[in-house]
Design a protein around this motif. Sequence first.
Motif, PDB file in Angstrom:
ATOM      1  N   PRO A 219       2.171   1.878  -5.168  1.00 31.03           N
ATOM      2  CA  PRO A 219       2.296   0.739  -6.293  1.00 31.03           C
ATOM      3  C   PRO A 219       3.017   0.598  -7.284  1.00 31.03           C
ATOM      4  N   ARG A 220       3.358   2.239  -7.994  1.00 24.23           N
ATOM      5  CA  ARG A 220       3.907   2.528  -9.060  1.00 24.23           C
ATOM      6  C   ARG A 220       5.407   2.829  -8.922  1.00 24.23           C
ATOM      7  N   MET A 221       5.954   2.528  -7.592  1.00 21.35           N
ATOM      8  CA  MET A 221       7.298   3.034  -7.363  1.00 21.35           C
ATOM      9  C   MET A 221       7.919   1.864  -7.491  1.00 21.35           C
ATOM     10  N   LYS A 222       9.162   2.072  -7.994  1.00 19.25           N
ATOM     11  CA  LYS A 222      10.295   0.812  -8.187  1.00 19.25           C
ATOM     12  C   LYS A 222      11.310   0.736  -7.203  1.00 19.25           C
ATOM     13  N   ASN A 223      11.597   1.803  -6.468  1.00 19.41           N
ATOM     14  CA  ASN A 223      12.878   1.618  -5.292  1.00 19.41           C
ATOM     15  C   ASN A 223      12.307   1.103  -4.340  1.00 19.41           C
TER      16      ASN A 223
END
Length: 426
Positions: free
Chosen positions: A298-302
């Motif tokens: 949930p914190r990953m932007k890619n």
Amino acid sequence: MKVLIVGSGGREHAIAWKVAQSKRVSKIYCAPGNAGIEEVATCVPIGAMEFDKLVAFAKEKQIDLTIIGMDDPLVAGIVDVFEAEGLKVFGPRKNAAILEGSKAFSKDLMKKYKIPTASYETFDCPEKAMEYLETAMMPVVLKADGLALGKGVLICNTREEAMQGVKTLMLDKQFGTAGNRIVIEEFMTGREVSVLSFVDGEHIKIMTSAQDHKRAKDGDEGLNTGGMGTFSPSPYYTKEVDEFCQTYIYQATVDAMKMEGRSFKGIIFFGLMLTENGPRVLEYNARFGDPETQVVLPRMKNDIIDVMEACIDGTLDKVQLEFEDNAAVCVVLASSGYPEHYEKGFEIKGLEAFHNKDGYYVFHAGTKKEDGKVVTNGGRVLGITAKGSDLKKARANAYEATTWVDFANKYMRNDIGKAIDEVVDK
Ligand code: AMP
Ligand code: GLY
């Protein structure tokens, strides 16, 4: 493109949720999936070890990418089977998944390539193991060589416990053939950190750090479980720790596997112990962590599909992994009695509260649909994840969200992420 995900836990729900964010993906299937995964994917009743059926399904539906979530099929060689059929698949081949599949292999690899870990001896014969324990320093750690649902590790404080442990693993075969060989290891103290990474055979990119709570009860008491909750990032995972690990652990592991002719593509999960003498590898896993994935993705932007394809194509060095500058906490809602005996089949109420709630997620682990209702179907039932601007806020949000859902025999730990206060408050 069309994606198939293999697995059925909270980890696979988090992966499916993340894949569903990709603009490139038009259709997701999951085998076998669960009641929560159904919201983002079409679940198909094929087991994770039914390779022939999975291959036939992938061909029939013209799947563009299959993602393997679980350890068992990876260690048994599912990736080789898919590749032999010309199907694109994300995960390590059998000869690389051994990094998780055999503790004796991974310990020997670390020794050979001087990757910091606890000292150890390997035994195929129970009598020899017991003889060694006569003079070994206590406590010691006994590990079944093979996969044992994360339960084949025994921490023994006394010689008697250790002797009994050898009997349990090697003679009584509590974990079947996984205990034919055991590793007896030095006991280490320190903070544990989980670090997940993407690997393309040559390059490695680290995701944000996380920390798991393995014991069933508050204050790290009770039996070891699959994981009762996680938080990310870990405040103990400092820049200095990262720099050390990048050089002596992460790249060293990828290089070692390549040198051994076992080039690793997929996820390497480093279980680290931050000891007084620096970081040491506790264990490797060849897949995403559960429930670490529920706070990391949930914190990953890619776009996860871009990153997975770069792993398969060997172009990970061109990828910049990006994570949000916030925190996430996941509290597992389990069935009372887990990890031992528990009842199943109770209706779960309140799930709709998570719809369209930004920063709050309910990842299903042991759930299924019955007569149109979602019911409990396992020890770990749901993972409630929430984000916040820092760990304390994320924790408050996650615990608030645990009150939105209810089912009979609901059980959770009340101290997930609490140990961080001593660091955060300083
Ligand atoms: P593993 O499956 O190898 O990660 O082991 C499960 C858990 O046992 C770890 O998360 C640690 O809490 C503990 N453990 C494993 N090896 C050691 C060790 N050498 N010293 C202390 N604790 C350990
Ligand atoms: N949370 C530990 C694991 O996935 O093995």
